[in-house]
Design an enzyme around this catalytic site. Structure first.
Site, PDB file in Angstrom:
ATOM      1  N   ASP A  52      17.688  52.995  72.208  1.00  0.00           N
ATOM      2  CA  ASP A  52      15.924  54.111  72.490  1.00  0.00           C
ATOM      3  C   ASP A  52      15.779  53.845  74.194  1.00  0.00           C
ATOM      4  OD1 ASP A  52      15.014  54.567  70.071  1.00  0.00           O
ATOM      5  OD2 ASP A  52      14.512  52.747  69.903  1.00  0.00           O
ATOM      6  N   TYR A 110      22.616  43.309  67.366  1.00  0.00           N
ATOM      7  CA  TYR A 110      22.200  43.355  68.079  1.00  0.00           C
ATOM      8  C   TYR A 110      21.219  42.033  68.808  1.00  0.00           C
ATOM      9  CZ  TYR A 110      22.120  47.946  65.545  1.00  0.00           C
ATOM     10  OH  TYR A 110      21.956  49.496  65.516  1.00  0.00           O
TER      11      TYR A 110
END
Length: 180
Positions: A52, A110
């Site tokens: 994103d 992540y």
């Protein structure tokens, strides 16, 4: 010939990885450079995943097809010379034509970084989340235990989304297994 590249990018000034109209994206920059190298012939880049706006990547895998006769060992330098400073090709290699950056992923990692200090560090503002307040470590440990195990992420997908796998099978479940 299909090439697999491992890239890193600082997502601070990108609207995310995936191409978007009238926005600066990582995929857009990569495809623009490759299209220039291919004398205007569009080149599509496939990534192992998307990020994103403002999200960084260290070691994201992409692939693309080319008919240029550039030695594989020269691709990294050629791309890095033309790419903006916030994208870097770390490694590039030739792969089998059936390789797919998205479907052949073995794992992803992540990291979410909290900067727990009294004062903000302006040099870390794009790479960590600043929090001055006292943290309840016991509550954080208890909450994080909810992430251990296998989880179904289907509810995060679009209502009619499916992913076509390597042999044409449709996968409707998106699961993650984590361990302590």
């Amino acid at each position: 010939m299909r090439l697999k590249a491992t890239i890193s990018y600082d997502g601070t000034n990108f609207a995310g990885y995936q191409i978007q109209p009238n926005a600066r994206t990582v995929q857009g920059k990569l495809e623009n450079v490759l299209t220039k190298m291919h004398k205007g012939q569009p080149v599509r880049v496939i990534a192992s995943g998307r990020t994103d706006q403002g999200v960084h990547a260290v070691g994201q895998v992409i692939h693309f097809d080319t008919n240029l006769e550039i030695p594989v060992e020269n691709w990294k330098k050629a791309l890095n010379t033309m790419l903006p400073e916030d994208i870097e090709v770390l490694h590039i290699t030739r792969v089998a034509d059936h390789f797919h950056a998205r479907f052949d992923v073995k794992n992803k990692e992540y990291r979410y970084i909290l900067l727990h200090t009294e004062k903000k560090d302006i040099f870390q503002r794009h790479y960590s989340y600043f929090i001055k307040e006292q943290l309840n470590l016991d509550a954080m440990k208890k909450a994080s235990s909810c992430f251990l195990g296998t989880h179904d992420f289907t509810s995060f997908c679009g209502s009619n989304s499916t992913v076509r796998g390597r042999k044409g099978a449709h996968h409707h479940r998106y699961c993650c297994h984590t361990t302590g």
